[in-house]
Design a protein around this motif. Structure first.
Motif, PDB file in Angstrom:
ATOM      1  N   GLY A   1      56.593  61.645  43.930  1.00  0.00           N
ATOM      2  CA  GLY A   1      55.612  62.704  43.713  1.00  0.00           C
ATOM      3  C   GLY A   1      55.674  63.266  42.306  1.00  0.00           C
ATOM      4  N   VAL A   2      56.899  63.467  41.789  1.00  0.00           N
ATOM      5  CA  VAL A   2      57.043  63.995  40.439  1.00  0.00           C
ATOM      6  C   VAL A   2      56.482  63.019  39.414  1.00  0.00           C
ATOM      7  N   LEU A   3      56.721  61.733  39.606  1.00  0.00           N
ATOM      8  CA  LEU A   3      56.176  60.738  38.680  1.00  0.00           C
ATOM      9  C   LEU A   3      54.648  60.727  38.719  1.00  0.00           C
ATOM     10  N   ARG A   4      54.079  60.788  39.912  1.00  0.00           N
ATOM     11  CA  ARG A   4      52.614  60.800  40.010  1.00  0.00           C
ATOM     12  C   ARG A   4      52.039  62.073  39.390  1.00  0.00           C
ATOM     13  N   LEU A   5      52.735  63.203  39.607  1.00  0.00           N
ATOM     14  CA  LEU A   5      52.256  64.460  39.024  1.00  0.00           C
ATOM     15  C   LEU A   5      52.350  64.410  37.504  1.00  0.00           C
ATOM     16  N   ALA A   6      53.441  63.878  36.962  1.00  0.00           N
ATOM     17  CA  ALA A   6      53.585  63.776  35.508  1.00  0.00           C
ATOM     18  C   ALA A   6      52.485  62.906  34.924  1.00  0.00           C
TER      19      ALA A   6
ATOM     20  N   LEU B   1      30.944  59.478  37.681  1.00  0.00           N
ATOM     21  CA  LEU B   1      31.701  59.215  36.455  1.00  0.00           C
ATOM     22  C   LEU B   1      33.165  59.522  36.724  1.00  0.00           C
ATOM     23  N   CYS B   2      33.928  58.481  36.964  1.00  0.00           N
ATOM     24  CA  CYS B   2      35.330  58.687  37.323  1.00  0.00           C
ATOM     25  C   CYS B   2      36.085  57.384  37.160  1.00  0.00           C
ATOM     26  N   ASN B   3      37.375  57.499  36.918  1.00  0.00           N
ATOM     27  CA  ASN B   3      38.254  56.346  36.901  1.00  0.00           C
ATOM     28  C   ASN B   3      38.442  55.880  38.346  1.00  0.00           C
ATOM     29  N   GLY B   4      38.085  54.625  38.639  1.00  0.00           N
ATOM     30  CA  GLY B   4      38.107  54.131  40.013  1.00  0.00           C
ATOM     31  C   GLY B   4      39.485  54.166  40.646  1.00  0.00           C
TER      32      GLY B   4
ATOM     33  N   GLN C   1      43.340  56.973  44.257  1.00  0.00           N
ATOM     34  CA  GLN C   1      44.609  57.684  44.406  1.00  0.00           C
ATOM     35  C   GLN C   1      44.383  59.082  44.975  1.00  0.00           C
ATOM     36  N   MET C   2      43.325  59.750  44.533  1.00  0.00           N
ATOM     37  CA  MET C   2      43.017  61.088  45.054  1.00  0.00           C
ATOM     38  C   MET C   2      42.703  61.031  46.548  1.00  0.00           C
ATOM     39  N   ILE C   3      41.882  60.066  46.943  1.00  0.00           N
ATOM     40  CA  ILE C   3      41.534  59.943  48.365  1.00  0.00           C
ATOM     41  C   ILE C   3      42.782  59.679  49.197  1.00  0.00           C
TER      42      ILE C   3
END
Length: 473
Positions: free
Chosen positions: A290-295, A358-361, A366-368
């Motif tokens: 989680g910390v890596l993804r948040l960074a 307009l978004c990075n696929g 990852q958000m979903i």
């Protein structure tokens, strides 16, 4: 700020110009009055001398001729009282109350030689008088009605010149004040813009040294401070990322040692103790991930704020959210069934299947996934509805669960790092999921909306910028 400073400084300078101009106007009026007074007193003294020596009728005729000539030349009235006789010229009225009062005072040996200060806006003439006689009695008096029109005209012309000069000086002072204000405040405005840019992008903007020495020193100090802050933030991000990455190896080694210990001990191993160690290892691994993804998400957000480019290999074009939702539902359906949950995808709304955002696929996927992971943790056993809504220039990706949801007071805090609701502290989790989603959606120019769903549950909306392209473009 510039207008306020310019207004105060300009007002003070204009006030100084007005005061100096007023003093000059008064000086012109006073000097002109003195010149007129001296000139007319000289003429009055001449007629006093003539009246003193006028003894017979011949002298009286010469006196009248002199008076008429003077009145014709200067357009001023004269009244000479000599014994019981009165001689007038220039249309002066002996019966006029003011003229009569001055004559009576002169008969009492009281002269009136002062002229009130001349104003270009008055119309009344001035009266001056001087008695004459011997040491024992007053033989007569001379009263002159002074025509002040020429003097008023001269004063008015001089005043006009002074007003024009004063206006020119005011304009020059305002221009000087504007230049001075701009010179002083331009570094302040640049410093303010640099502070705002540093707050939004975390990247210091170079400052050109200009203005007074104090502001130049302030600009240098700010640049040094901004660089130190930026370097410190970058070092913190690198430290977090590198620490999280470096901790993976010791944790993997610990897990391997736990597995070897279980094999060696066999039936002697304490199942509860080993399970507790494995749970703690899983929690640490989850936290590091989680910390890596948040960074990574915060790094992307800072890149967007600074106007940086998208990393190489990332798909920064338009995406069709409906396709990503379909793929994610297929991928997560098995995990949902294990938790007794149902993923329901609704793409029946007009334009929902072809809407582009307009978004990075990769980041949208990852958000979903992060939002669905939250649903699995905190809304287990319920239904999750997924949909897309295209509304004008925005595209909403909506994920709604039917779980317990969050109180309204806690919705705003849900995107803070390591924040967890009171009711979910006993369940596994890191409190980083919504923080990661919030940073990623903002890095793509969008917005994360958390709402209490009608009928219960939490509704998460990823609001992204839409395009006018259709799916077949």
């Amino acid at each position: 700020m510039r207008l306020r400073v310019l207004g105060v400084l300009g007002s003070l300078l204009c006030l100084i110009a007005v005061i100096l101009g007023t003093l000059m106007l008064q000086s012109i009026s006073r000097n002109t009055t003195q010149d007129v007074q001296l000139s007319r007193l000289a003429s009055v003294n001449r007629f006093v001398e003539l009246g003193t020596h006028a003894q017979d009728a011949t002298d009286h005729e010469e006196l009248q001729l002199e008076m008429d000539a003077y009145s014709q030349l200067f357009d001023e009235g004269l009244l000479i009282s000599l014994g019981g006789l009165q001689f007038t010229s220039g249309g002066i009225d002996p019966l006029d109350p003011q003229v009569d009062a001055v004559r009576r005072r002169a008969a009492l040996n009281l002269d009136q030689t002062g002229i009130p200060q001349i104003s270009p806006f008055s119309e009344e003439p001035a009266l001056i008088a001087r008695p004459f006689g011997n040491s024992t009695q007053v033989l007569g008096s001379v009263v002159m009605e002074v025509n002040l029109d020429d003097a008023r005209q001269a004063i008015l012309q001089s005043w006009g010149a002074v007003v024009l000069v004063s206006l020119s000086v005011c304009a020059g002072m305002l221009l000087l004040a504007e230049r001075l204000t701009a010179w002083v405040l331009r570094p302040v405005h640049r410093l303010s813009d640099a502070v705002a840019e540093l707050a939004s992008t975390q990247i210091p903007a170079p400052l050109q040294e200009a203005g007074p020495p104090e502001l130049r020193a302030l600009s240098r100090s700010f640049e040094n401070m901004a660089q130190i802050v930026t370097d410190s933030l970058a070092q913190q991000r690198e430290l977090i990322a590198e620490t999280s990455h470096q901790l993976r190896n010791p944790i993997a080694a610990l897990r391997l040692r736990v597995d070897l210990l279980k094999m060696r001990l066999g039936e002697k191993a304490d199942p509860d103790g080993v399970a507790a160690v494995e749970r703690e290892l899983e929690r640490v691994e989850m936290l590091l991930d989680g910390v890596l993804r948040l960074a990574s998400a915060e790094h992307r957000l800072s890149e967007r704020s600074a106007g940086g480019a998208v990393p190489a290999g990332a798909d920064a074009g338009t995406v069709i959210p409906a396709r990503l939702l379909t793929e994610e539902v297929e991928r997560q359906s098995a995990a949902a069934r294990e938790r007794g949950m149902l993923l329901r995808l609704d793409l029946d709304a007009p334009g929902s299947r072809t809407a582009r955002a307009l978004c990075n696929g990769f980041e949208l996927q990852q958000m979903i996934a992060e939002v669905l992971e939250n649903c699995f943790k905190y809304a287990s056993g319920s239904q999750v509805d997924l949909s897309v809504a295209a509304r004008g220039s925005v595209v909403d990706v909506v994920i709604r669960d039917h779980g317990p949801g969050l109180p309204a007071a806690e919705l705003e805090a849900a995107t803070e790092r390591f924040w967890r609701a009171e009711t979910s502290r006993q369940s596994p989790g890191t409190g980083l999921g919504m923080a990661i989603v919030d940073r990623l959606v903002r890095a793509n120019g969008g917005e994360l909306l958390l709402e209490i769903a009608a009928g219960g549950g939490l509704q998460v909306t990823l609001r992204l910028a839409g395009t006018q392209d259709d799916a077949g473009a």
